[in-house]
Motif scaffolding. Structure first.
Motif, mmCIF file in Angstrom:
data_model
loop_
_atom_site.group_PDB
_atom_site.id
_atom_site.type_symbol
_atom_site.label_atom_id
_atom_site.label_comp_id
_atom_site.label_asym_id
_atom_site.label_seq_id
_atom_site.Cartn_x
_atom_site.Cartn_y
_atom_site.Cartn_z
ATOM 1 N N LEU A 32 -6.161 0.686 -4.408
ATOM 2 C CA LEU A 32 -6.168 -0.638 -3.794
ATOM 3 C C LEU A 32 -7.232 -1.532 -4.415
ATOM 4 C CD1 LEU A 32 -6.018 0.517 -0.052
ATOM 5 C CD2 LEU A 32 -4.138 0.284 -1.675
ATOM 6 N N VAL A 37 0.842 -1.207 0.000
ATOM 7 C CA VAL A 37 0.000 0.000 0.000
ATOM 8 C C VAL A 37 0.868 1.245 0.000
ATOM 9 C CG1 VAL A 37 -1.716 1.314 1.313
ATOM 10 C CG2 VAL A 37 -1.904 -1.182 1.156
ATOM 11 N N ASN A 83 -11.013 -2.174 3.080
ATOM 12 C CA ASN A 83 -11.098 -0.840 2.487
ATOM 13 C C ASN A 83 -12.475 -0.536 1.906
ATOM 14 O OD1 ASN A 83 -11.212 -1.988 -0.173
ATOM 15 N ND2 ASN A 83 -8.975 -2.126 -0.197
ATOM 16 N N PRO A 126 -2.211 6.045 -3.992
ATOM 17 C CA PRO A 126 -2.416 4.609 -3.765
ATOM 18 C C PRO A 126 -3.821 4.164 -4.185
ATOM 19 C CG PRO A 126 -1.549 5.712 -1.814
ATOM 20 C CD PRO A 126 -1.975 6.777 -2.759
#
Length: 498
Positions: A216, A77, A222, A214
């Motif tokens: 993801l 990450v 998340n 970032p």
């Protein structure tokens, strides 16, 4: 799509909390990650929503890359953050580019250097009557278990005047919160309105692009994060966050005023003129060039804003009113995409094609719209009036300076560019042998053994060349931080608990 969720943005970006005259910054190291995550889950972090009446307290939190690691954020990450943020301010090549060498080198810093790394900063703002109780309520047993306090940075309310005695915080970019400005278009006129994506991740910048951040793969950890605008299948950890640059700049107020008085032979009026030339404004904040009749978008409409900010340097091509090397001119040259600001369609076409007359300074400065920063710093130390600074320093003379804080979406293209190409460069705007008169360290650089000069240009007269400038500002600490959105903060606060 581009509508901003102000409840997800930390309020420092939108407000600055200027009306909260008390502020203190806690620089922390994480000693217990689980306790730190527990504190972050309950921390009263303030958002950017308008409130009526305005709040009397605010708390903001930002992390360094080592701090994210210490909290348990996965390396995969962290790899999505910018190279500058991950490398940090003290990387050898970066420190050299920023001018952090010799006495300014990170090994001498009070905090942030190799021996005193910090993991996060917690910023407290409040009205004077509420401040102590607010700090006490926000810290406590969990705080003490979670963090080792590297340093508390205190601030002083100098009522809009920086330690050298000049009005400060005058020129700030206006953020295009509503995304009304056309992105990636050519600008022939200077504007103070800047694309939101220059300061807030996840929105279009001045190039019409989204800054890298970032992204993801979706999972249970998340689920609260927003989808990325440019990759809807991804979750955007950076959206509504930004990068925070912090530097503790100690100012030698006595050295500054004693130097300009020596140069002026003790003449008070000439000393004030030289000081104003070095800064680029009068002590009251007035520009050294005339204000213009045509309004500059985003500058403001009240008489004080017009008096101080409705100007460019177009009508001072020789630097006779505001020297080319003045601090204010270096920090914001107020230029556009093309020199000369062509007005007619034919002139615009000729300029775009690269033809037409060009001055020797025309290609030496990039357009400022790609290099603006949003300043949120505060002064520290008690006031020392210029007339009192002429006396020798007592043994217990307190330290004075600025806790410089700026927000930007691209550290390399914004803060680092300004610091390296405009402040620390001895070749700015056709100059040679001089760096910024205030922030320059005046150390020799390759190809330029002398950088301690300041030139005052004049029309129809010999220029004044001031030599032997001492270093007026010392770097005492610094770091790069990520100021996350409220959603991203929740993700970070439980990252190590998965």
């Amino acid at each position: 799509m581009n509508q901003v969720d102000y409840a997800d943005v930390q309020g420092l970006l939108r407000f600055g909390y200027k009306h909260m005259t008390q502020a203190r910054y806690a620089l922390l190291r994480i000693k217990n990650a689980a306790a730190a995550r527990a504190w972050l889950r309950t921390a009263p972090v303030s958002n950017a929503m308008l409130m009526n009446p305005p709040p009397t307290t605010a708390l903001q939190v930002a992390f360094t890359a080592p701090g994210l690691r210490a909290l348990g954020v996965a390396e995969s990450v962290i790899a999505g953050f910018s190279h500058a943020f991950r490398g940090g301010m003290t990387q050898e090549n970066r420190a050299r580019e920023l001018g952090d060498v010799a006495d300014n080198a990170p090994e001498y810093w009070h905090w942030g250097g190799p021996a005193n790394e910090v993991h996060l900063v917690v910023m407290f703002f409040a009205d004077p009557q509420a401040f102590d109780a607010f700090v006490q309520a926000s810290t406590g047993d969990v705080w003490n278990e979670a963090f080792a306090e590297a340093q508390w940075l205190h601030t002083e309310n100098l009522d809009g005047v920086e330690p050298f005695g000049f009005a400060d915080g005058i020129s700030q970019p206006q953020l295009d919160w509503e995304s009304q400005q056309q992105a990636a278009h050519i600008r022939y006129d200077y504007s103070n309105v800047v694309a939101l994506g220059e300061f807030l991740l996840g929105y279009c910048n001045e190039y019409g692009k989204l800054t890298d951040r970032p992204l993801l793969d979706p999972d249970a950890a998340n689920t609260d994060l927003l989808p990325a605008l440019d990759a809807p299948a991804k979750k955007d950890l950076g959206r509504n966050g930004t990068y925070l640059v912090m530097r503790q700049l100690e100012q030698d107020v006595r050295a500054f005023w004693q130097f300009v008085h020596r140069q002026a032979g003790g003449n008070e009026a000439e000393a004030q003129m030289l000081a104003a030339a070095m800064v680029g404004r009068t002590r009251a904040g007035d520009a050294l060039v005339p204000v213009q009749q045509q309004p500059i978008p985003g500058t403001g409409t009240n008489p004080e804003q017009i008096r101080q900010n409705q100007f460019t340097f177009d009508h001072d091509p020789s630097g006779a009113r505001c020297p080319f090397g003045a601090h204010v001119r270096r920090a914001n040259p107020r230029n556009t995409d093309f020199p000369g600001r062509p007005t007619s369609l034919l002139k615009k076409l000729i300029t775009v094609l690269g033809f037409g007359p060009q001055g020797f300074r025309d290609d030496l400065m990039s357009s400022v719209r790609f290099h603006r920063i949003l300043r949120r710093g505060r002064e520290y130390g008690c006031e020392l009036k210029p007339e009192d600074a002429l006396a020798p320093a007592p043994p217990d003379d307190p330290r004075r300076g600025l806790h410089f804080i700026c927000l930007n979406a691209n550290i390399a293209r914004q803060f680092e560019f300004i610091q390296n190409a405009w402040m620390a460069s001895s070749k700015f705007s056709g100059l040679t042998g001089e760096t910024d008169p205030l922030l320059g360290n005046h150390q020799p650089v390759p190809g330029c053994p002398v950088t301690s000069v300041f030139t005052v240009q004049r029309d129809n007269a010999l220029r004044q060349r001031v030599t032997g400038l001492p270093q007026f500002v010392m770097v005492r600490g610094g770091a790069y931080f990520f100021l996350p959105s409220l959603r991203a903060l929740r993700y970070i606060a439980r990252a190590g608990d998965q």
